[in-house]
Design a protein around this motif. Structure first.
Motif, PDB file in Angstrom:
ATOM      1  N   ALA A  81      43.983  27.745  66.740  1.00 34.91           N
ATOM      2  CA  ALA A  81      42.950  27.913  65.718  1.00 34.91           C
ATOM      3  C   ALA A  81      42.180  26.620  65.477  1.00 34.91           C
ATOM      4  N   ALA A  82      42.809  25.486  65.760  1.00 38.93           N
ATOM      5  CA  ALA A  82      42.174  24.186  65.522  1.00 38.93           C
ATOM      6  C   ALA A  82      41.264  23.748  66.660  1.00 38.93           C
ATOM      7  N   ILE A  83      41.303  24.458  67.788  1.00 34.50           N
ATOM      8  CA  ILE A  83      40.543  24.039  68.967  1.00 34.50           C
ATOM      9  C   ILE A  83      39.031  24.000  68.740  1.00 34.50           C
ATOM     10  N   PRO A  84      38.413  25.019  68.140  1.00 33.48           N
ATOM     11  CA  PRO A  84      36.953  24.978  67.981  1.00 33.48           C
ATOM     12  C   PRO A  84      36.443  23.739  67.251  1.00 33.48           C
ATOM     13  N   GLN A  85      37.085  23.368  66.148  1.00 33.76           N
ATOM     14  CA  GLN A  85      36.654  22.174  65.426  1.00 33.76           C
ATOM     15  C   GLN A  85      36.865  20.926  66.266  1.00 33.76           C
ATOM     16  N   CYS A  86      38.002  20.870  66.935  1.00 31.95           N
ATOM     17  CA  CYS A  86      38.310  19.716  67.787  1.00 31.95           C
ATOM     18  C   CYS A  86      37.263  19.554  68.876  1.00 31.95           C
ATOM     19  N   VAL A  87      36.989  20.613  69.619  1.00 33.77           N
ATOM     20  CA  VAL A  87      36.039  20.545  70.733  1.00 33.77           C
ATOM     21  C   VAL A  87      34.639  20.218  70.229  1.00 33.77           C
ATOM     22  N   SER A  88      34.259  20.773  69.083  1.00 30.87           N
ATOM     23  CA  SER A  88      32.941  20.490  68.514  1.00 30.87           C
ATOM     24  C   SER A  88      32.786  19.000  68.210  1.00 30.87           C
ATOM     25  N   LEU A  89      33.813  18.402  67.637  1.00 32.22           N
ATOM     26  CA  LEU A  89      33.760  16.969  67.314  1.00 32.22           C
ATOM     27  C   LEU A  89      33.727  16.118  68.584  1.00 32.22           C
ATOM     28  N   GLY A 101      35.783   8.690  66.082  1.00 35.30           N
ATOM     29  CA  GLY A 101      37.074   8.395  65.473  1.00 35.30           C
ATOM     30  C   GLY A 101      37.659   9.612  64.788  1.00 35.30           C
ATOM     31  N   MET A 102      36.809  10.377  64.112  1.00 37.28           N
ATOM     32  CA  MET A 102      37.257  11.603  63.451  1.00 37.28           C
ATOM     33  C   MET A 102      37.783  12.600  64.472  1.00 37.28           C
ATOM     34  N   ALA A 103      37.105  12.718  65.599  1.00 39.19           N
ATOM     35  CA  ALA A 103      37.552  13.625  66.654  1.00 39.19           C
ATOM     36  C   ALA A 103      38.937  13.230  67.140  1.00 39.19           C
ATOM     37  N   ASN A 104      39.143  11.946  67.346  1.00 38.43           N
ATOM     38  CA  ASN A 104      40.448  11.436  67.770  1.00 38.43           C
ATOM     39  C   ASN A 104      41.531  11.849  66.781  1.00 38.43           C
ATOM     40  N   ASP A 105      41.281  11.609  65.509  1.00 37.44           N
ATOM     41  CA  ASP A 105      42.292  11.875  64.488  1.00 37.44           C
ATOM     42  C   ASP A 105      42.592  13.362  64.348  1.00 37.44           C
ATOM     43  N   ILE A 106      41.547  14.171  64.247  1.00 40.85           N
ATOM     44  CA  ILE A 106      41.737  15.606  64.023  1.00 40.85           C
ATOM     45  C   ILE A 106      42.340  16.287  65.245  1.00 40.85           C
TER      46      ILE A 106
END
Length: 240
Positions: A81-89, A101-106
């Motif tokens: 479920a977390a993949i879409p936000q991750c890939v978008s970032l 940096g946010m993409a790395n953390d999330i």
């Protein structure tokens, strides 16, 4: 012949180095380097693709290797479920230089965190992580690199720098670099008939074979169709 090899985070700098050598050869004006190949083992090269496969490794492939998933079904579902936000970032970082940096953390929290919480070894899903951090006892390595003679040869002794397996002072500087894609540098090499080998151990989680295979299949280059149509074959070593 000159070959560029990298492992793990070398999935960033090995393609970058090989491509720069190729580029320099094309531009001329300096010494020609006989670049013949690039190889990356268990590398982080195309995060926007690789992040999608941590859940499948932790749940599906663990079931194949261990007879049971490494994470619970609910943890797997949260990872997916977390993949879409991750890939978008990650895409924002690569296209616009934003939120790196946010993409790395999330992404790391969502995709690596659930597996790390199991106490299993991120480098070998069959084993427990016996030493916090890198999972292995690196005492002898640390002792070697901090001997006076080695320190002197590396130029660290005069500056009072102690070698460590992971430096808390250095690591944060890579936070905004982690999710950068370097796979786009590889088609130039392939189309120039420079050999490229991407490989991964089948029980590694952190830069796993599912994600590495996925990005190589998605890589656009002149012979992508032929490559994707090729049959997967077993690789035998010493008849085993």
């Amino acid at each position: 012949p000159f070959f560029v090899y990298g492992e793990s985070y070398g999935g960033h700098y090995a393609p970058a180095t090989a491509h720069r050598v190729w580029q320099g050869n094309q531009q001329g004006g300096g010494g020609h380097i006989n670049l013949q190949g690039l190889s990356v083992g268990n590398g982080l090269t195309a995060p926007q693709v690789q992040y999608k496969w941590y859940g499948h490794l932790a749940y599906d492939w663990c079931t194949v290797v261990r007879g049971k998933p490494c994470v619970s079904k609910s943890a797997f579902e949260r990872m997916q479920a977390a993949i879409p936000q991750c890939v978008s970032l990650v895409e924002q970082c690569n296209k616009h230089g934003k939120n790196c940096g946010m993409a790395n953390d999330i992404c790391n929290d969502a995709q690596l965190g659930p597996f790390e919480a199991t106490g299993l070894n991120v480098y070998d899903i069959r084993k427990p992580c016996k030493v916090p951090g890198l999972c292995y006892d690196m005492t002898s390595v640390t002792k070697f690199f901090n001997t006076p003679a080695v320190q002197e040869s590396m130029g660290g002794r005069s500056r009072g720098i102690q070698w460590s397996t992971c430096s808390g002072a250095v690591y944060p500087f890579f936070r905004s670099d982690w999710v950068h894609d370097f796979s786009h540098l590889i088609p130039d090499l392939l189309d120039a008939n420079i050999r490229v080998m991407i490989y991964a151990g089948d029980v590694d989680f952190i830069c796993n074979w599912l994600g590495n295979k996925a990005w190589t299949l998605q890589l656009p280059w002149s012979r992508q169709t032929d490559f994707n149509a090729a049959q997967d074959l077993s690789w035998w070593v010493d008849e085993e």
